[in-house]
Design an enzyme around this catalytic site. Structure first.
Site, PDB file in Angstrom:
ATOM      1  N   HIS A  72      -9.502   4.015  -6.483  1.00 23.02           N
ATOM      2  CA  HIS A  72      -8.779   2.629  -6.905  1.00 23.02           C
ATOM      3  C   HIS A  72      -9.745   2.170  -8.091  1.00 23.02           C
ATOM      4  O   HIS A  72      -9.753   1.580  -8.742  1.00 23.02           O
ATOM      5  CB  HIS A  72      -8.350   1.885  -6.414  1.00 23.02           C
ATOM      6  CG  HIS A  72      -6.679   1.945  -7.004  1.00 23.02           C
ATOM      7  ND1 HIS A  72      -4.936   1.068  -6.409  1.00 23.02           N
ATOM      8  CD2 HIS A  72      -6.241   1.627  -8.295  1.00 23.02           C
ATOM      9  CE1 HIS A  72      -4.689   0.640  -7.486  1.00 23.02           C
ATOM     10  NE2 HIS A  72      -5.366   1.112  -8.506  1.00 23.02           N
ATOM     11  N   ASP A 114       1.464  -1.069  -5.120  1.00 23.32           N
ATOM     12  CA  ASP A 114      -0.250  -0.937  -3.885  1.00 23.32           C
ATOM     13  C   ASP A 114      -0.103  -1.807  -2.519  1.00 23.32           C
ATOM     14  O   ASP A 114       0.399  -2.480  -2.754  1.00 23.32           O
ATOM     15  CB  ASP A 114      -1.986  -1.656  -4.679  1.00 23.32           C
ATOM     16  CG  ASP A 114      -2.181  -1.330  -3.815  1.00 23.32           C
ATOM     17  OD1 ASP A 114      -3.030  -0.139  -3.090  1.00 23.32           O
ATOM     18  OD2 ASP A 114      -3.651  -1.401  -4.801  1.00 23.32           O
ATOM     19  N   HIS A 172      -2.185  -2.860  -1.380  1.00 18.76           N
ATOM     20  CA  HIS A 172      -3.344  -4.569  -1.764  1.00 18.76           C
ATOM     21  C   HIS A 172      -3.307  -4.769  -2.233  1.00 18.76           C
ATOM     22  O   HIS A 172      -2.753  -4.263  -3.384  1.00 18.76           O
ATOM     23  CB  HIS A 172      -4.635  -3.443  -0.729  1.00 18.76           C
ATOM     24  CG  HIS A 172      -5.267  -2.882   0.133  1.00 18.76           C
ATOM     25  ND1 HIS A 172      -4.345  -1.101   0.172  1.00 18.76           N
ATOM     26  CD2 HIS A 172      -4.937  -2.740   1.272  1.00 18.76           C
ATOM     27  CE1 HIS A 172      -4.226  -0.214   0.656  1.00 18.76           C
ATOM     28  NE2 HIS A 172      -4.783  -1.908   1.830  1.00 18.76           N
ATOM     29  N   ASP A 210      -6.238  -5.825  -4.458  1.00 19.16           N
ATOM     30  CA  ASP A 210      -7.745  -5.593  -4.467  1.00 19.16           C
ATOM     31  C   ASP A 210      -7.936  -5.979  -5.555  1.00 19.16           C
ATOM     32  O   ASP A 210      -8.582  -6.217  -6.931  1.00 19.16           O
ATOM     33  CB  ASP A 210      -7.681  -4.219  -5.342  1.00 19.16           C
ATOM     34  CG  ASP A 210      -6.892  -2.470  -5.029  1.00 19.16           C
ATOM     35  OD1 ASP A 210      -7.280  -2.716  -4.074  1.00 19.16           O
ATOM     36  OD2 ASP A 210      -6.431  -1.693  -4.831  1.00 19.16           O
ATOM     37  N   HIS A 261     -13.531  -0.529  -4.190  1.00 25.71           N
ATOM     38  CA  HIS A 261     -11.363   0.063  -4.313  1.00 25.71           C
ATOM     39  C   HIS A 261     -11.143  -1.032  -3.870  1.00 25.71           C
ATOM     40  O   HIS A 261      -9.697  -1.189  -4.912  1.00 25.71           O
ATOM     41  CB  HIS A 261     -11.067   1.604  -4.186  1.00 25.71           C
ATOM     42  CG  HIS A 261     -11.381   1.294  -2.616  1.00 25.71           C
ATOM     43  ND1 HIS A 261     -10.837   2.241  -1.934  1.00 25.71           N
ATOM     44  CD2 HIS A 261     -12.344   0.275  -1.857  1.00 25.71           C
ATOM     45  CE1 HIS A 261     -10.824   1.553  -0.520  1.00 25.71           C
ATOM     46  NE2 HIS A 261     -11.828   1.078  -0.436  1.00 25.71           N
ATOM     47  N   ASP A 315      -1.146   3.369  -6.294  1.00 26.88           N
ATOM     48  CA  ASP A 315      -2.451   4.213  -5.362  1.00 26.88           C
ATOM     49  C   ASP A 315      -0.979   4.346  -4.407  1.00 26.88           C
ATOM     50  O   ASP A 315      -0.121   3.812  -4.183  1.00 26.88           O
ATOM     51  CB  ASP A 315      -2.597   2.834  -5.123  1.00 26.88           C
ATOM     52  CG  ASP A 315      -4.000   2.934  -3.816  1.00 26.88           C
ATOM     53  OD1 ASP A 315      -3.808   3.971  -2.898  1.00 26.88           O
ATOM     54  OD2 ASP A 315      -4.285   2.259  -3.335  1.00 26.88           O
ATOM     55  N   ASP A 334      -1.012   4.764  -1.480  1.00 25.06           N
ATOM     56  CA  ASP A 334      -0.992   3.865  -0.181  1.00 25.06           C
ATOM     57  C   ASP A 334       0.122   3.299  -0.377  1.00 25.06           C
ATOM     58  O   ASP A 334       0.226   2.212   0.824  1.00 25.06           O
ATOM     59  CB  ASP A 334      -2.783   3.955   0.706  1.00 25.06           C
ATOM     60  CG  ASP A 334      -2.889   2.436   0.017  1.00 25.06           C
ATOM     61  OD1 ASP A 334      -2.588   1.680  -0.920  1.00 25.06           O
ATOM     62  OD2 ASP A 334      -4.422   2.105  -0.280  1.00 25.06           O
ATOM     63  N   GLU A 390      -6.012   7.896  -5.207  1.00 20.21           N
ATOM     64  CA  GLU A 390      -6.483   7.568  -3.673  1.00 20.21           C
ATOM     65  C   GLU A 390      -6.033   8.435  -2.867  1.00 20.21           C
ATOM     66  O   GLU A 390      -5.336   8.496  -1.875  1.00 20.21           O
ATOM     67  CB  GLU A 390      -5.931   5.772  -3.143  1.00 20.21           C
ATOM     68  CG  GLU A 390      -7.146   4.803  -3.670  1.00 20.21           C
ATOM     69  CD  GLU A 390      -8.576   5.018  -3.452  1.00 20.21           C
ATOM     70  OE1 GLU A 390      -8.438   5.490  -2.236  1.00 20.21           O
ATOM     71  OE2 GLU A 390      -9.155   3.800  -3.675  1.00 20.21           O
TER      72      GLU A 390
END
Length: 300
Positions: free
Chosen positions: A100, A123, A125, A127, A140, A227, A229, A272
């Site tokens: 990412h 996402d 996360h 980030d 990332h 992303d 994830d 990702e």
């Protein structure tokens, strides 16, 4: 949505520690992305992959708690230039990751063409780390902060210095793993976040309706940074930082279908995908399926 679509692969694996995510663009192409989108009557121009510089001592070089800083800056600059060319030619940039960290380059290349670029950050996360707040030094986990102009000057200076986006133009969807420094920044900057708690309580339909209503009048373009994830590992196992309790495959398709109907997405990236950690290219196939919904596949 713009039917002229340019694909850019970014085999970047320097923003984190787990090998294999550099093969993400190839895995997504192998899963039938071009054919899927051509069936939807898109004019596809595949520009191939950006060349990513390799550090001499891979994963060992840290500068200001930033792993592989110089190589990531150079790769991001190359990506920003290519994305800039695509937007300049009035085509829709579709970027394939890679980790990412590539979002720094994508957003840098897009942002110069908009006064108020909106971002949907799909996402697990936030980030939103910096070299000071990051537990790992993995870049990332920093691209959204960098795009806000927060972080090391080499990162914030990619393709022109200063912020690329404004905090009030961001919506994070699906967050369920936020570091303390990220929580502080979210509160300080007033960034809109829909965690999995909100998704579960409100439902994806309301989350996306509110997201689109929030962005439609304040932005002149919206970038989707997805992303894999963000999805639950049961649906997308081939990611480097899986977090249990994520968005479902069905919820994600609904979100993409709603974004297509809104006609507000002007650029996108899918990141990702790590085929080494995957099960029979399942995660890349999920990515292609979500692209199908984003670009107009429907059962109707």
């Amino acid at each position: 949505m713009n039917k002229q679509l340019s694909v850019i692969g970014v085999p970047m694996d320097l923003g984190q520690m787990r090998r294999g995510v550099d093969m993400g663009p190839s895995a997504i192409r192998y899963a039938g992305m071009v054919e899927r989108l051509e069936q939807l009557q898109y004019d596809i121009e595949d520009l191939g992959d950006i060349e990513i510089p390799r550090p001499e001592q891979k994963m060992e070089v840290k500068q200001d708690n930033l792993r592989n800083l110089n190589e990531i800056v150079e790769g991001s600059r190359r990506l920003a230039e290519k994305v800039d060319e695509v937007v300049e030619s009035k085509r829709f940039p579709l970027v394939l990751g890679g980790d990412h960290s590539i979002a720094m380059g994508t957003l840098a290349g897009i942002a110069k063409h908009y006064e108020n670029l909106g971002v949907i950050w799909y996402d697990a996360h936030g980030d939103l780390n910096t070299g000071d707040s990051s537990p790992s030094g993995n870049i990332h986990g920093m691209p959204l902060a960098v795009s806000l102009g927060i972080g090391h000057e080499k990162l914030t200076g990619i393709f022109g210095g200063g912020p690329k986006i404004k905090p009030e133009n961001i919506v994070i969807v699906g967050a369920r793993s936020l570091d303390e420094g990220e929580r502080v920044l979210i509160e300080e900057k007033g960034i809109k976040v829909y965690t999995m708690h909100e998704v579960d309580r409100m439902g994806m339909t309301q989350v996306m309706e509110e997201t689109m209503d929030y962005l439609k009048d304040r932005t002149d373009g919206v970038h989707l940074s997805l992303d894999l994830d963000g999805l639950d590992p049961s649906d997308a196992p081939g990611v480097g930082t899986p977090v249990m309790g994520g968005l479902s495959y069905r919820e994600s398709h609904l979100a993409m279908e709603m974004l297509h109907q809104s006609k507000m997405i002007t650029s996108a990236e899918f990141v990702e995908v790590n085929p080494i950690l995957d099960e029979k290219n399942k995660t890349a196939s999920v990515a292609v399926g979500l692209m199908g919904s984003l670009f107009g596949e429907s059962l109707k």
